[in-house]
Design a protein around this motif. Structure first.
Motif: not given
Length: 335
Positions: A5-20, A132-137, A309-312
């Motif tokens: 973006k604008d000539g700069a390399v950004t870090a990879p986006r972190l993704k997880t399936s929210a439910m599983i 339980p806890g923060l094990t889902t996004g 909510a979001g990626a774990l």
């Protein structure tokens, strides 16, 4: 993947399936559906074992048991109160039910049925709570960040917060053999295998020192024992020697083992995948006060708030559950 973006390399986006989503790190050793496999194996030798689910067998690994023992599996649909009422009736006849749903639905929606139908008569019903806890996004509707706080005040109920596949596989037969009701904070899907490297065995009601250390002592439960061990290895590079005490049974709590480790000059830290209100931190703190031990304990856990909510991986960083966040917090405390 990385983006430009604008000539700069950004870090990879972190993704997880929210439910599983899995909290396992890339390349980490895991075991598939350890709860479901352990329950199915136990049922081969114990004809009293039955499984129930409230339309969530696939997402609580109960589907493994259902496939192996279809005549002993009961699908009640989206009716959590009925789920636990039926389980109570089965226990009254001498069966040993394992009833699975999401932790939020067990703790928030069906509390009264669990309390009066199961806990008050002290029936052998095993409540299996997924996410339980923060094990889902997913956001607050599915993040059971206060389930231990809700259940700790219920008489007769044993609460287990396993770290990994080793804990789960060894806990299932012990929960079935336990006379009264239990609540298991389930880790589902591809669950990390961690404790096999530490000469560890699960014993219901017991905490274990899985790693010795002279400078800091971590008291942890659930997946945070995995994070505690990872952080301990990272802190060794900073010449900080960290002990890790794993407390998978939150109620009844093994005060003798834990307080023996805390009654030292070392920095004391609790780590839990739960709000710092009403969970492991407050269990440890109250035990210290009752024993007349005066010392500071640093809590690492989720805030008293509804979480995003979001990626774990992103959420664990944001709320201080990641290895990097733990290392940074400890180094700050030692400065």
């Amino acid at each position: 993947m990385s983006t430009v973006k604008d000539g700069a390399v950004t870090a990879p986006r972190l993704k997880t399936s929210a439910m599983i989503a899995s909290f396992a790190d890339p390349g980490q050793k895991t075991a598939p559906a350890p709860f479901g496999r352990a329950l199915a194996a136990l049922a081969e030798t114990d004809p009293r074992i039955v499984g129930l689910s409230a339309d969530l067998s696939k997402y609580t690994d109960m589907h493994v048991f259902a496939k192996a023992h279809p005549d002993r599996f009961f699908q009640v649909g989206m009716a959590e109160q009925l789920l636990f009422g039926a389980a109570a009736g089965m226990a009254e006849t001498g069966l040993v039910p394992f009833a699975s749903t999401y932790s939020v639905f067990a703790a928030r929606r069906a509390y009264d049925f669990i309390c009066l139908d199961i806990a008050e008569p002290n029936l052998n019903v095993n409540i299996v709570g997924g996410l339980p806890g923060l094990t889902t996004g997913y956001g607050p509707s599915h993040q059971a960040t206060e389930d231990v706080a809700i259940f700790r005040g219920m008489p007769n109920l044993t609460i287990v917060d396993p770290c990994d596949s080793v804990d789960l596989e060894q806990a299932v037969p012990q929960l079935a053999a336990h006379a009264g009701p239990t609540y298991l904070r389930l880790l589902r899907g591809n669950v990390p295998t961690v404790l096999d490297e530490y000469d560890y065995t699960f014993e219901l009601g017991r905490a274990k020192v899985v790693r010795p250390g002279n400078d800091v002592v971590f008291v942890s439960s659930g997946l945070m024992t995995m994070r505690a061990l990872q952080a301990a290895e990272a802190l060794a590079a900073h010449k900080v020697d960290v002990a890790v005490v794993h407390a998978p049974t939150l109620k009844p709590f093994d005060e003798a083992t834990v307080l023996a480790e805390l009654d030292t000059p070392r920095l004391a830290v609790t780590l839990e995948n739960h709000t710092v209100v009403g969970g492991l931190f407050e269990t440890v703190a109250s035990a210290l006060v009752r024993r007349g031990l005066t010392r500071r304990v640093v809590p690492i856990g989720l805030p008293d708030a509804f979480l995003d909510a979001g990626a774990l991986p992103t959420l664990h960083d944001r709320y201080g559950l990641s290895k990097a966040a733990i290392v940074e917090r400890v180094l700050e405390e030692l400065r």
